[in-house]
Motif scaffolding. Structure first.
Motif, PDB file in Angstrom:
ATOM      1  N   ARG A 215       0.805  -1.228   0.000  1.00 20.88           N
ATOM      2  CA  ARG A 215       0.000   0.000   0.000  1.00 20.88           C
ATOM      3  C   ARG A 215       0.842   1.285   0.000  1.00 20.88           C
ATOM      4  NH1 ARG A 215      -0.192  -3.107   4.342  1.00 20.88           N
ATOM      5  NH2 ARG A 215      -0.108  -2.346   6.481  1.00 20.88           N
TER       6      ARG A 215
ATOM      7  N   VAL B 224      -6.942  10.240  10.404  1.00 19.10           N
ATOM      8  CA  VAL B 224      -8.203  10.151  11.154  1.00 19.10           C
ATOM      9  C   VAL B 224      -8.313   8.742  11.729  1.00 19.10           C
ATOM     10  CG1 VAL B 224     -10.730  10.272  10.979  1.00 19.10           C
ATOM     11  CG2 VAL B 224      -9.317  11.803   9.578  1.00 19.10           C
ATOM     12  N   ASP B 225      -8.534   8.657  13.036  1.00 17.42           N
ATOM     13  CA  ASP B 225      -8.687   7.340  13.677  1.00 17.42           C
ATOM     14  C   ASP B 225      -9.286   7.588  15.067  1.00 17.42           C
ATOM     15  OD1 ASP B 225      -6.895   4.359  13.296  1.00 17.42           O
ATOM     16  OD2 ASP B 225      -8.094   4.778  15.084  1.00 17.42           O
ATOM     17  N   PRO B 226     -10.308   6.805  15.474  1.00 14.35           N
ATOM     18  CA  PRO B 226     -10.886   7.028  16.806  1.00 14.35           C
ATOM     19  C   PRO B 226      -9.955   6.576  17.920  1.00 14.35           C
ATOM     20  CG  PRO B 226     -11.928   5.150  15.731  1.00 14.35           C
ATOM     21  CD  PRO B 226     -11.010   5.757  14.726  1.00 14.35           C
ATOM     22  N   GLN B 227      -8.953   5.774  17.571  1.00 14.87           N
ATOM     23  CA  GLN B 227      -8.048   5.250  18.591  1.00 14.87           C
ATOM     24  C   GLN B 227      -6.649   5.061  18.020  1.00 14.87           C
ATOM     25  OE1 GLN B 227      -9.819   1.782  20.320  1.00 14.87           O
ATOM     26  NE2 GLN B 227      -8.838   2.141  22.280  1.00 14.87           N
TER      27      GLN B 227
ATOM     28  N   LEU C  23     -12.792   1.263   9.516  1.00 16.74           N
ATOM     29  CA  LEU C  23     -13.618   0.116   9.912  1.00 16.74           C
ATOM     30  C   LEU C  23     -13.886  -0.786   8.695  1.00 16.74           C
ATOM     31  CD1 LEU C  23     -15.284  -1.355  12.017  1.00 16.74           C
ATOM     32  CD2 LEU C  23     -17.132   0.271  11.624  1.00 16.74           C
ATOM     33  N   HIS C  24     -13.608  -2.085   8.863  1.00 17.45           N
ATOM     34  CA  HIS C  24     -13.634  -3.013   7.727  1.00 17.45           C
ATOM     35  C   HIS C  24     -15.011  -3.613   7.453  1.00 17.45           C
ATOM     36  CE1 HIS C  24      -9.022  -3.795   8.032  1.00 17.45           C
ATOM     37  NE2 HIS C  24      -9.335  -2.567   7.694  1.00 17.45           N
TER      38      HIS C  24
ATOM     39  N   GLU D 198      -5.570  10.075   5.414  1.00 18.11           N
ATOM     40  CA  GLU D 198      -5.642   8.644   5.719  1.00 18.11           C
ATOM     41  C   GLU D 198      -6.753   8.388   6.738  1.00 18.11           C
ATOM     42  OE1 GLU D 198      -2.066   5.991   5.914  1.00 18.11           O
ATOM     43  OE2 GLU D 198      -2.658   5.817   8.005  1.00 18.11           O
ATOM     44  N   ILE D 199      -7.633   7.471   6.397  1.00 19.51           N
ATOM     45  CA  ILE D 199      -8.719   7.085   7.309  1.00 19.51           C
ATOM     46  C   ILE D 199      -8.372   5.708   7.861  1.00 19.51           C
ATOM     47  CG2 ILE D 199     -11.179   6.556   7.491  1.00 19.51           C
ATOM     48  CD1 ILE D 199     -11.569   8.542   5.128  1.00 19.51           C
TER      49      ILE D 199
ATOM     50  N   THR E  35      -5.535   4.739  10.860  1.00 24.81           N
ATOM     51  CA  THR E  35      -4.064   4.902  10.883  1.00 24.81           C
ATOM     52  C   THR E  35      -3.368   3.973  11.868  1.00 24.81           C
ATOM     53  OG1 THR E  35      -4.202   7.178  10.110  1.00 24.81           O
ATOM     54  CG2 THR E  35      -2.251   6.616  11.390  1.00 24.81           C
ATOM     55  N   TYR E  36      -4.021   3.692  12.961  1.00 26.53           N
ATOM     56  CA  TYR E  36      -3.523   2.828  14.030  1.00 26.53           C
ATOM     57  C   TYR E  36      -2.128   3.271  14.485  1.00 26.53           C
ATOM     58  CZ  TYR E  36      -2.923  -1.417  16.829  1.00 26.53           C
ATOM     59  OH  TYR E  36      -2.713  -2.301  17.855  1.00 26.53           O
TER      60      TYR E  36
ATOM     61  N   GLU F 106       1.779   2.845  10.483  1.00 28.52           N
ATOM     62  CA  GLU F 106       2.678   2.078   9.603  1.00 28.52           C
ATOM     63  C   GLU F 106       2.574   2.483   8.140  1.00 28.52           C
ATOM     64  OE1 GLU F 106       2.674  -2.214  10.187  1.00 28.52           O
ATOM     65  OE2 GLU F 106       2.871  -1.833  12.337  1.00 28.52           O
ATOM     66  N   SER F 107       1.378   2.883   7.723  1.00 29.00           N
ATOM     67  CA  SER F 107       1.252   3.379   6.352  1.00 29.00           C
ATOM     68  C   SER F 107       1.392   4.903   6.325  1.00 29.00           C
ATOM     69  CB  SER F 107      -0.094   2.973   5.742  1.00 29.00           C
ATOM     70  OG  SER F 107      -1.162   3.219   6.626  1.00 29.00           O
TER      71      SER F 107
ATOM     72  N   LEU G 240     -10.965  10.773  15.871  1.00 31.53           N
ATOM     73  CA  LEU G 240     -12.418  10.687  15.682  1.00 31.53           C
ATOM     74  C   LEU G 240     -12.742   9.528  14.758  1.00 31.53           C
ATOM     75  CD1 LEU G 240     -13.010  14.411  14.576  1.00 31.53           C
ATOM     76  CD2 LEU G 240     -13.641  13.467  16.802  1.00 31.53           C
ATOM     77  N   THR G 241     -13.990   9.045  14.815  1.00 30.71           N
ATOM     78  CA  THR G 241     -14.408   8.110  13.771  1.00 30.71           C
ATOM     79  C   THR G 241     -14.513   8.921  12.481  1.00 30.71           C
ATOM     80  OG1 THR G 241     -16.735   8.513  14.196  1.00 30.71           O
ATOM     81  CG2 THR G 241     -15.741   6.629  15.342  1.00 30.71           C
ATOM     82  N   SER G 242     -14.417   8.248  11.346  1.00 27.85           N
ATOM     83  CA  SER G 242     -14.413   8.972  10.072  1.00 27.85           C
ATOM     84  C   SER G 242     -15.738   9.700   9.826  1.00 27.85           C
ATOM     85  CB  SER G 242     -14.119   8.015   8.923  1.00 27.85           C
ATOM     86  OG  SER G 242     -14.935   6.870   9.026  1.00 27.85           O
TER      87      SER G 242
END
Ligand SMILES: C[S@@+](CC[C@H](N)C(=O)[O-])C[C@H]1O[C@@H](n2cnc3c(N)ncnc32)[C@H](O)[C@@H]1O
Length: 232
Positions: A3, A41-44, A96-97, A21-22, A24-25, A28-29, A70-72
Protein backbone atom coordinates in the motif's frame (compact mmCIF):
# COMPACT_ATOMS: atom_id res chain seq x y z
CA UNK A 1 4.00 -3.66 -4.27
CA UNK A 2 2.43 -2.76 -0.91
CA UNK A 3 0.00 0.00 0.00
CA UNK A 4 2.73 2.52 0.88
CA UNK A 5 4.49 1.93 -2.48
CA UNK A 6 1.26 2.51 -4.40
CA UNK A 7 0.35 5.68 -2.49
CA UNK A 8 3.89 7.03 -2.83
CA UNK A 9 3.88 6.33 -6.57
CA UNK A 10 0.59 8.20 -6.91
CA UNK A 11 1.97 11.17 -4.92
CA UNK A 12 5.20 11.25 -6.94
CA UNK A 13 3.76 10.72 -10.41
CA UNK A 14 0.90 13.18 -9.96
CA UNK A 15 2.85 15.70 -7.89
CA UNK A 16 0.26 15.58 -5.09
CA UNK A 17 0.76 17.51 -1.86
CA UNK A 18 -2.26 16.60 0.29
CA UNK A 19 -2.79 13.13 1.76
CA UNK A 20 -5.69 11.98 3.95
CA UNK A 21 -5.64 8.64 5.72
CA UNK A 22 -8.72 7.09 7.31
CA UNK A 23 -7.66 4.40 9.78
CA UNK A 24 -4.06 4.90 10.88
CA UNK A 25 -3.52 2.83 14.03
CA UNK A 26 0.27 2.85 14.64
CA UNK A 27 1.01 4.90 11.53
CA UNK A 28 2.68 2.08 9.60
CA UNK A 29 1.25 3.38 6.35
CA UNK A 30 0.95 7.04 7.41
CA UNK A 31 4.46 7.95 8.59
CA UNK A 32 6.57 6.64 5.67
CA UNK A 33 4.55 8.52 3.02
CA UNK A 34 6.48 11.44 1.61
CA UNK A 35 3.85 14.10 1.02
CA UNK A 36 3.80 17.71 2.19
CA UNK A 37 0.51 17.90 4.10
CA UNK A 38 -0.78 14.73 5.75
CA UNK A 39 -3.95 14.26 7.78
CA UNK A 40 -4.77 11.16 9.82
CA UNK A 41 -8.20 10.15 11.15
CA UNK A 42 -8.69 7.34 13.68
CA UNK A 43 -10.89 7.03 16.81
CA UNK A 44 -8.05 5.25 18.59
CA UNK A 45 -4.53 6.08 17.48
CA UNK A 46 -1.77 3.91 18.88
CA UNK A 47 1.11 6.34 18.42
CA UNK A 48 3.31 7.11 21.41
CA UNK A 49 5.02 10.52 21.32
CA UNK A 50 8.40 8.83 20.90
CA UNK A 51 7.21 7.26 17.65
CA UNK A 52 5.98 10.60 16.35
CA UNK A 53 9.39 12.18 17.02
CA UNK A 54 11.25 9.25 15.51
CA UNK A 55 9.29 9.70 12.30
CA UNK A 56 9.81 13.46 12.22
CA UNK A 57 13.55 12.79 12.27
CA UNK A 58 13.23 10.07 9.58
CA UNK A 59 10.84 12.02 7.36
CA UNK A 60 10.58 15.75 7.99
CA UNK A 61 7.17 15.95 6.29
CA UNK A 62 5.74 14.43 9.47
CA UNK A 63 6.33 17.75 11.24
CA UNK A 64 3.22 19.17 9.59
CA UNK A 65 0.89 16.19 10.24
CA UNK A 66 -2.61 16.78 11.57
CA UNK A 67 -4.32 14.13 13.69
CA UNK A 68 -8.07 13.84 14.20
CA UNK A 69 -8.89 11.33 16.93
CA UNK A 70 -12.42 10.69 15.68
CA UNK A 71 -14.41 8.11 13.77
CA UNK A 72 -14.41 8.97 10.07
CA UNK A 73 -18.14 9.76 9.97
CA UNK A 74 -17.75 12.27 12.84
CA UNK A 75 -14.64 13.69 11.14
CA UNK A 76 -16.55 14.35 7.90
CA UNK A 77 -19.66 15.59 9.72
CA UNK A 78 -17.86 17.97 12.06
CA UNK A 79 -14.95 19.00 9.85
CA UNK A 80 -16.63 19.54 6.51
CA UNK A 81 -15.21 23.06 6.35
CA UNK A 82 -11.69 21.81 7.00
CA UNK A 83 -12.09 18.99 4.46
CA UNK A 84 -13.38 21.27 1.71
CA UNK A 85 -10.56 23.76 2.31
CA UNK A 86 -7.92 21.01 2.57
CA UNK A 87 -9.20 19.14 -0.51
CA UNK A 88 -7.16 15.93 -0.26
CA UNK A 89 -5.55 14.72 -3.48
CA UNK A 90 -5.03 11.15 -2.36
CA UNK A 91 -7.13 9.40 0.27
CA UNK A 92 -6.27 6.04 1.80
CA UNK A 93 -9.36 4.27 3.20
CA UNK A 94 -8.36 1.72 5.85
CA UNK A 95 -10.77 2.35 8.74
CA UNK A 96 -13.62 0.12 9.91
CA UNK A 97 -13.63 -3.01 7.73
CA UNK A 98 -17.32 -3.24 6.88
CA UNK A 99 -19.13 -2.65 3.59
CA UNK A 100 -21.24 0.22 4.97
CA UNK A 101 -18.42 2.03 6.80
CA UNK A 102 -15.92 1.74 3.94
CA UNK A 103 -18.55 2.84 1.42
CA UNK A 104 -19.36 5.92 3.52
CA UNK A 105 -15.63 6.66 3.78
CA UNK A 106 -15.29 6.52 -0.01
CA UNK A 107 -18.42 8.60 -0.66
CA UNK A 108 -17.36 11.26 1.85
CA UNK A 109 -13.87 11.27 0.35
CA UNK A 110 -15.32 11.66 -3.15
CA UNK A 111 -17.21 14.70 -1.90
CA UNK A 112 -14.09 16.53 -0.74
CA UNK A 113 -11.30 15.18 -2.92
CA UNK A 114 -9.61 17.38 -5.51
CA UNK A 115 -10.97 17.04 -9.06
CA UNK A 116 -8.13 14.77 -10.22
CA UNK A 117 -7.70 13.02 -6.86
CA UNK A 118 -7.34 9.28 -6.28
CA UNK A 119 -8.78 7.07 -3.53
CA UNK A 120 -6.90 3.93 -2.49
CA UNK A 121 -8.66 1.30 -0.40
CA UNK A 122 -7.06 -1.48 1.58
CA UNK A 123 -8.49 -5.02 2.04
CA UNK A 124 -10.53 -5.32 -1.16
CA UNK A 125 -9.53 -8.95 -1.86
CA UNK A 126 -9.92 -11.22 1.21
CA UNK A 127 -7.22 -13.93 1.38
CA UNK A 128 -9.71 -16.54 2.67
CA UNK A 129 -13.31 -17.00 3.78
CA UNK A 130 -12.67 -16.40 7.49
CA UNK A 131 -10.93 -13.10 6.73
CA UNK A 132 -13.94 -11.93 4.75
CA UNK A 133 -16.40 -12.37 7.63
CA UNK A 134 -18.61 -9.47 8.59
CA UNK A 135 -17.79 -8.07 12.05
CA UNK A 136 -17.83 -4.67 13.72
CA UNK A 137 -14.20 -4.80 14.80
CA UNK A 138 -11.08 -6.94 14.61
CA UNK A 139 -11.71 -8.00 18.23
CA UNK A 140 -15.23 -9.12 17.35
CA UNK A 141 -13.88 -11.13 14.40
CA UNK A 142 -11.30 -12.85 16.66
CA UNK A 143 -13.98 -13.64 19.26
CA UNK A 144 -16.00 -15.52 16.62
CA UNK A 145 -13.31 -18.26 16.61
CA UNK A 146 -13.89 -18.80 12.90
CA UNK A 147 -12.90 -21.97 11.12
CA UNK A 148 -9.78 -21.33 9.03
CA UNK A 149 -8.96 -18.11 10.94
CA UNK A 150 -5.40 -16.96 10.14
CA UNK A 151 -5.37 -13.72 12.11
CA UNK A 152 -6.10 -11.75 8.91
CA UNK A 153 -9.29 -9.70 8.65
CA UNK A 154 -10.48 -7.72 5.64
CA UNK A 155 -14.20 -7.94 6.41
CA UNK A 156 -16.58 -7.35 3.52
CA UNK A 157 -14.90 -4.15 2.31
CA UNK A 158 -14.71 -5.70 -1.21
CA UNK A 159 -18.45 -5.06 -1.60
CA UNK A 160 -17.76 -1.32 -1.71
CA UNK A 161 -15.89 -1.84 -4.98
CA UNK A 162 -18.83 -3.84 -6.40
CA UNK A 163 -21.24 -1.09 -5.31
CA UNK A 164 -19.14 1.69 -6.87
CA UNK A 165 -18.94 -0.19 -10.18
CA UNK A 166 -22.67 -0.79 -10.25
CA UNK A 167 -23.74 2.66 -9.12
CA UNK A 168 -21.32 4.85 -11.08
CA UNK A 169 -20.36 2.72 -14.12
CA UNK A 170 -18.16 4.62 -16.57
CA UNK A 171 -18.14 7.72 -14.37
CA UNK A 172 -15.50 6.05 -12.21
CA UNK A 173 -12.29 4.21 -12.99
CA UNK A 174 -12.37 1.41 -10.40
CA UNK A 175 -10.16 -1.64 -10.06
CA UNK A 176 -8.43 -3.75 -7.43
CA UNK A 177 -4.71 -4.44 -7.72
CA UNK A 178 -4.04 -8.02 -6.72
CA UNK A 179 -1.51 -7.34 -3.97
CA UNK A 180 -1.43 -6.53 -0.22
CA UNK A 181 -4.98 -7.86 0.48
CA UNK A 182 -6.33 -6.11 -2.61
CA UNK A 183 -5.62 -2.42 -3.18
CA UNK A 184 -8.69 -0.64 -4.49
CA UNK A 185 -8.03 2.21 -6.93
CA UNK A 186 -10.79 4.77 -7.50
CA UNK A 187 -10.57 7.79 -9.77
CA UNK A 188 -13.34 9.97 -11.21
CA UNK A 189 -13.72 9.98 -15.00
CA UNK A 190 -16.35 12.69 -14.88
CA UNK A 191 -18.16 14.96 -12.46
CA UNK A 192 -20.11 13.14 -9.73
CA UNK A 193 -22.52 14.96 -7.45
CA UNK A 194 -24.64 12.13 -6.07
CA UNK A 195 -23.06 10.76 -2.92
CA UNK A 196 -26.17 9.27 -1.31
CA UNK A 197 -26.27 5.51 -0.81
CA UNK A 198 -28.64 3.82 -3.25
CA UNK A 199 -30.38 1.39 -0.87
CA UNK A 200 -31.53 -0.94 -3.68
CA UNK A 201 -27.99 -1.42 -5.02
CA UNK A 202 -26.63 -1.62 -1.47
CA UNK A 203 -29.05 -4.40 -0.50
CA UNK A 204 -28.35 -6.36 -3.68
CA UNK A 205 -24.57 -6.09 -3.30
CA UNK A 206 -24.78 -6.92 0.41
CA UNK A 207 -26.32 -10.28 -0.46
CA UNK A 208 -23.24 -11.34 -2.42
CA UNK A 209 -21.06 -13.97 -0.77
CA UNK A 210 -17.35 -14.73 -0.69
CA UNK A 211 -18.03 -17.60 -3.12
CA UNK A 212 -19.64 -15.15 -5.55
CA UNK A 213 -16.43 -13.14 -5.44
CA UNK A 214 -14.21 -16.19 -5.95
CA UNK A 215 -16.37 -17.33 -8.87
CA UNK A 216 -16.23 -13.95 -10.55
CA UNK A 217 -13.42 -11.59 -9.58
CA UNK A 218 -14.52 -9.23 -12.36
CA UNK A 219 -17.11 -8.11 -9.79
CA UNK A 220 -14.29 -6.04 -8.30
CA UNK A 221 -12.28 -5.74 -11.52
CA UNK A 222 -9.33 -7.61 -10.00
CA UNK A 223 -6.18 -6.90 -12.02
CA UNK A 224 -2.49 -7.75 -11.82
CA UNK A 225 -0.47 -5.34 -9.69
CA UNK A 226 1.54 -4.29 -12.76
CA UNK A 227 -1.62 -2.69 -14.12
CA UNK A 228 -0.61 0.28 -11.98
CA UNK A 229 1.70 1.38 -14.82
CA UNK A 230 -1.34 1.90 -17.03
CA UNK A 231 -3.23 3.76 -14.32
CA UNK A 232 -0.59 6.36 -13.53
C1 LIG B 1 -6.10 -1.86 9.94
S1 LIG B 1 -5.95 -0.51 11.00
C2 LIG B 1 -5.17 0.68 9.99
C3 LIG B 1 -3.79 0.32 9.63
C4 LIG B 1 -2.95 1.33 8.90
N1 LIG B 1 -3.64 2.02 7.84
C5 LIG B 1 -1.73 0.61 8.32
O1 LIG B 1 -1.70 0.37 7.09
O2 LIG B 1 -0.85 0.26 9.11
C6 LIG B 1 -7.60 0.04 11.08
C7 LIG B 1 -7.78 1.28 11.94
O3 LIG B 1 -9.10 1.76 11.69
C8 LIG B 1 -9.53 2.39 12.86
N2 LIG B 1 -10.98 2.55 12.84
C9 LIG B 1 -11.93 1.73 13.33
N3 LIG B 1 -13.14 2.26 13.18
C10 LIG B 1 -12.96 3.44 12.54
C11 LIG B 1 -13.83 4.47 12.10
N4 LIG B 1 -15.15 4.38 12.27
N5 LIG B 1 -13.30 5.55 11.49
C12 LIG B 1 -11.96 5.64 11.29
N6 LIG B 1 -11.09 4.71 11.70
C13 LIG B 1 -11.58 3.63 12.31
C14 LIG B 1 -9.03 1.50 13.99
O4 LIG B 1 -8.95 2.22 15.20
C15 LIG B 1 -7.68 1.04 13.46
O5 LIG B 1 -6.65 1.82 14.01
Amino acid sequence: MKRVDLIQEIVNKRGFKRYLEIGTYKGESFFPINCKYKVAVDPQFNIPLKRKFKWIVKNANNLFNKYFELTSDVFFEKNGKFASKYRPQVVFVDGLHTFKASLLDVLNSMKYIDTDGIIVMHDCMPPNRAASTYANSFKEAIAMKLEGWTGEWTGDVWKTIVYLKQKYGEKLNVCVLDTDYGLGYIEKNSLIEDFKIDEVIFKKVNQLTYDDLLNDTSLINLVDKNHVNELL
